[in-house]
Design an enzyme around this catalytic site. Sequence first.
Site, PDB file in Angstrom:
ATOM      1  N   GLY A   1       1.463  -3.936 -17.522  1.00  0.00           N
ATOM      2  CA  GLY A   1       1.956  -3.829 -16.148  1.00  0.00           C
ATOM      3  C   GLY A   1       3.438  -4.103 -16.021  1.00  0.00           C
TER       4      GLY A   1
ATOM      5  N   CYS B   1      -7.845  -5.386  -2.121  1.00  0.00           N
ATOM      6  CA  CYS B   1      -7.219  -5.130  -0.823  1.00  0.00           C
ATOM      7  C   CYS B   1      -7.960  -5.876   0.262  1.00  0.00           C
ATOM      8  CB  CYS B   1      -7.295  -3.661  -0.456  1.00  0.00           C
ATOM      9  SG  CYS B   1      -7.011  -2.645  -1.817  1.00  0.00           S
TER      10      CYS B   1
ATOM     11  N   LEU C   1       0.790  -1.248   0.000  1.00  0.00           N
ATOM     12  CA  LEU C   1       0.000   0.000   0.000  1.00  0.00           C
ATOM     13  C   LEU C   1       0.819   1.294   0.000  1.00  0.00           C
ATOM     14  CD1 LEU C   1      -2.923  -0.645   2.577  1.00  0.00           C
ATOM     15  CD2 LEU C   1      -2.617  -1.662   0.337  1.00  0.00           C
TER      16      LEU C   1
ATOM     17  N   ASN D   1      -9.561  -0.452  -6.831  1.00  0.00           N
ATOM     18  CA  ASN D   1      -8.772  -1.669  -6.651  1.00  0.00           C
ATOM     19  C   ASN D   1      -9.440  -2.503  -5.561  1.00  0.00           C
ATOM     20  OD1 ASN D   1      -6.924  -3.599  -5.958  1.00  0.00           O
ATOM     21  ND2 ASN D   1      -5.186  -2.197  -5.773  1.00  0.00           N
TER      22      ASN D   1
ATOM     23  N   GLY E   1      -2.781  -8.561 -17.578  1.00  0.00           N
ATOM     24  CA  GLY E   1      -2.101  -9.761 -17.090  1.00  0.00           C
ATOM     25  C   GLY E   1      -1.052 -10.266 -18.056  1.00  0.00           C
TER      26      GLY E   1
HETATM   27  C1  LIG Z   1       5.094  -4.245  -8.023  1.00  0.00           C
HETATM   28  C2  LIG Z   1       3.631  -4.195  -8.387  1.00  0.00           C
HETATM   29  C3  LIG Z   1       2.809  -3.258  -7.771  1.00  0.00           C
HETATM   30  C4  LIG Z   1       1.447  -3.203  -8.076  1.00  0.00           C
HETATM   31  N1  LIG Z   1       0.662  -2.253  -7.472  1.00  0.00           N
HETATM   32  C5  LIG Z   1      -0.666  -2.180  -7.799  1.00  0.00           C
HETATM   33  C6  LIG Z   1      -1.500  -1.173  -7.244  1.00  0.00           C
HETATM   34  O1  LIG Z   1      -1.059  -0.319  -6.478  1.00  0.00           O
HETATM   35  N2  LIG Z   1      -2.815  -1.170  -7.580  1.00  0.00           N
HETATM   36  C7  LIG Z   1      -3.346  -2.078  -8.440  1.00  0.00           C
HETATM   37  O2  LIG Z   1      -4.551  -2.009  -8.720  1.00  0.00           O
HETATM   38  N3  LIG Z   1      -2.572  -3.026  -9.002  1.00  0.00           N
HETATM   39  C8  LIG Z   1      -1.258  -3.108  -8.695  1.00  0.00           C
HETATM   40  N4  LIG Z   1      -0.479  -4.068  -9.292  1.00  0.00           N
HETATM   41  C9  LIG Z   1      -1.094  -5.043 -10.213  1.00  0.00           C
HETATM   42  C10 LIG Z   1      -0.963  -4.606 -11.668  1.00  0.00           C
HETATM   43  O3  LIG Z   1      -1.631  -3.388 -11.901  1.00  0.00           O
HETATM   44  C11 LIG Z   1      -1.518  -5.672 -12.618  1.00  0.00           C
HETATM   45  O4  LIG Z   1      -2.900  -5.842 -12.379  1.00  0.00           O
HETATM   46  C12 LIG Z   1      -0.831  -7.018 -12.462  1.00  0.00           C
HETATM   47  O5  LIG Z   1       0.541  -6.852 -12.254  1.00  0.00           O
HETATM   48  C13 LIG Z   1      -1.038  -7.933 -13.671  1.00  0.00           C
HETATM   49  O6  LIG Z   1      -0.550  -7.376 -14.865  1.00  0.00           O
HETATM   50  P1  LIG Z   1       0.946  -7.640 -15.451  1.00  0.00           P
HETATM   51  O7  LIG Z   1       1.135  -9.118 -15.469  1.00  0.00           O
HETATM   52  O8  LIG Z   1       0.947  -7.004 -16.788  1.00  0.00           O
HETATM   53  O9  LIG Z   1       1.871  -6.994 -14.491  1.00  0.00           O
HETATM   54  C14 LIG Z   1       0.891  -4.119  -9.014  1.00  0.00           C
HETATM   55  C15 LIG Z   1       1.742  -5.048  -9.633  1.00  0.00           C
HETATM   56  C16 LIG Z   1       3.084  -5.094  -9.354  1.00  0.00           C
HETATM   57  C17 LIG Z   1       3.954  -6.100 -10.063  1.00  0.00           C
END
Ligand SMILES: Cc1cc2nc3c(=O)[nH]c(=O)nc-3n(C[C@H](O)[C@H](O)[C@H](O)COP(=O)(O)O)c2cc1C
Lengths: 310, 276
Positions: free
Chosen positions: A267, A132, A76, A129, A245
Amino acid sequence: MTVAVDTEVNLGGITLRNPVLTASGTFGYGSEFAPFFALDRIGGIVAKSLTLEPRSGNLPPRIAETPAGMLNAIGLENVGVDAFLAEKLPLLPEGLPVLASVFETDIDRYAEVCKRLSGAPKLAGLEINASCPHVKSGGIEFGQRVELLARLVRETRRASSLPLFIKLSPNVTDIREMARACEAEGADGISLINTLQALDVDLATRRPALRNGLGGLSGPAIRPVALRMVWQASQAVKIPVCGIGGIMTGEDAVKFLVCGATAVQVGTANYLNPMAAVEVADGIERYAAAHGFARVSELVGTLRPYASSR
Amino acid sequence: MSASPSPPAIRVDAEVRANQEEGAENRRLRLGVPGWPGSAPGQFAMLSPGSRGAAERYDPLLPRPMAVYRTVPEAGGAELEILYKLSGRGTRLLADARPGATVRVVGPLGVGFPLPQLGQRALLVGGGTGIASLYELAAAAQARGPVVVLLGARSAADLMGRADFVALGVDLRVATEDGSEGTPGRVTELLETALAAPDAGGEIVYACGPTPMMRRAAEIAARRECRCLVSLENRMACGFGVCLGCAVPRTEGGFALVCRDGPVLDAGSVRWEEAS
Ligand SMILES: Cc1cc2nc3c(=O)[nH]c(=O)nc-3n(C[C@H](O)[C@H](O)[C@H](O)COP(=O)(O)O)c2cc1C
Ligand code: FES
């Protein structure tokens, strides 16, 4: 490339120049990427999730590499909603759609963050989001119980008239049920997936790889799971779906569009390649041109069944 | 004096020019980096884990932070030298990269070392791969005052960069744990001896290496009331301040990001007992 492709899409009332957004928590507050490319080359950004007050996160280690992926438990950490509005949002270029991401530990606080964001001139929308842990339910994620999720959507909907997207947790038995609850409570769209709950072990110490114990898995490793969930959710609701994802390339993104996503979010790819989002946008356009699609939006939901035989 | 401001980072495909053995487990990588904007001593770059072949590979996924050991400016960019140790899959794949192969580079990143004051004696303490962060600092500090470089490794074969420091003409002292070269023992013992010398006082100490070594160097420097800077080597995913994965707890509360606020930090600002 012979024909010009129209890349514009409409995501729940927000016009995006192309269907590529950046995923919350992977793009900072946006301006960190300004040295690498002109931010208006992508469809928009979803900023790091915000809480009511600034928060510092978990003790290290916070990240670990896993096969074709990574685990994280950042905890967070963010500047808080007021500092975001005063210091971060003004740094972003005019005309770039920015969605603020909101997370909190109870519903009243979620709603309060949404209220504070609602007046901001530059914001295109909100993403809630829902992954949480809810303190009052003993740490279960908001997005894991359908009544809790419905209440969260209802109250955040009431708190703001901005386009409202709900980011769903993949850590559920039936994603369709969650998607329908969001639609019924007036969400303008859903984003999925957030990270998959996971665990890895450091064999030198036999401790969890992360200080927090459990973490969230992201990266290419989760892409097929994400595609499945995006496909299921998009079948279940009429509101637009934003697919997330493991997207690394334009072709990965096209798969999400084909499975019913109106737009996508990039992401983890931003970490290994700060220009990933632009390259994904270019790759989608190339695919559309090569396959005779005049509009990228025509790719959405085009998954073809096999011909039935017998 | 504080560290000089850094030019904005670039992302670029660099060409491998050489990738040679440097003692037992260490390698010296020379990269031709088009458009490299220059870097300050102590800055680092993120390198793809291995060369980028015809098909993109996503396992291992994350780039590896590597100190910029030495840069030689050239027309249209620079040659970057990286010294690294075979320590996992990523570095082993990197070791397979042959001349002509492509490695992705993001950099220069982070905040480097503040230089010594004019005339101030500098003590540089390097252990293991930490030595790679110190070469450009040694060269820059030499223009400001006397420089003593203390290098430590398990054995003579593990010592990186030794000949380069000799060529710089600094006062070089070596310790190896097995006694195969220099003083037998740990490099922090060399620091203790140097700071206990009758002519010692008012030095600036720089340390880079394993966390216990830096923590020990910080204690020794603090006891002698010397300013001590450390360069941390944390796990990183991005290297430019967006994943928040590299956080290290600060004594004043909250966290510093090693990639953005560091890698060089004041030793006293780090809460060592929680620094992972
Ligand atoms: C280090 C890290 C921090 C993240 N922080 C958040 C966040 O603060 N809020 C959120 O909704 N998702 C957060 N995510 C999730 C990403 O937004 C995303 O949904 C997830 O990583 C899947 O996508 P990707 O495989 O392209 O990374 C975070 C992911 C990572 C790896
Ligand atoms: S490595 Fe990503 S914030 Fe430091």
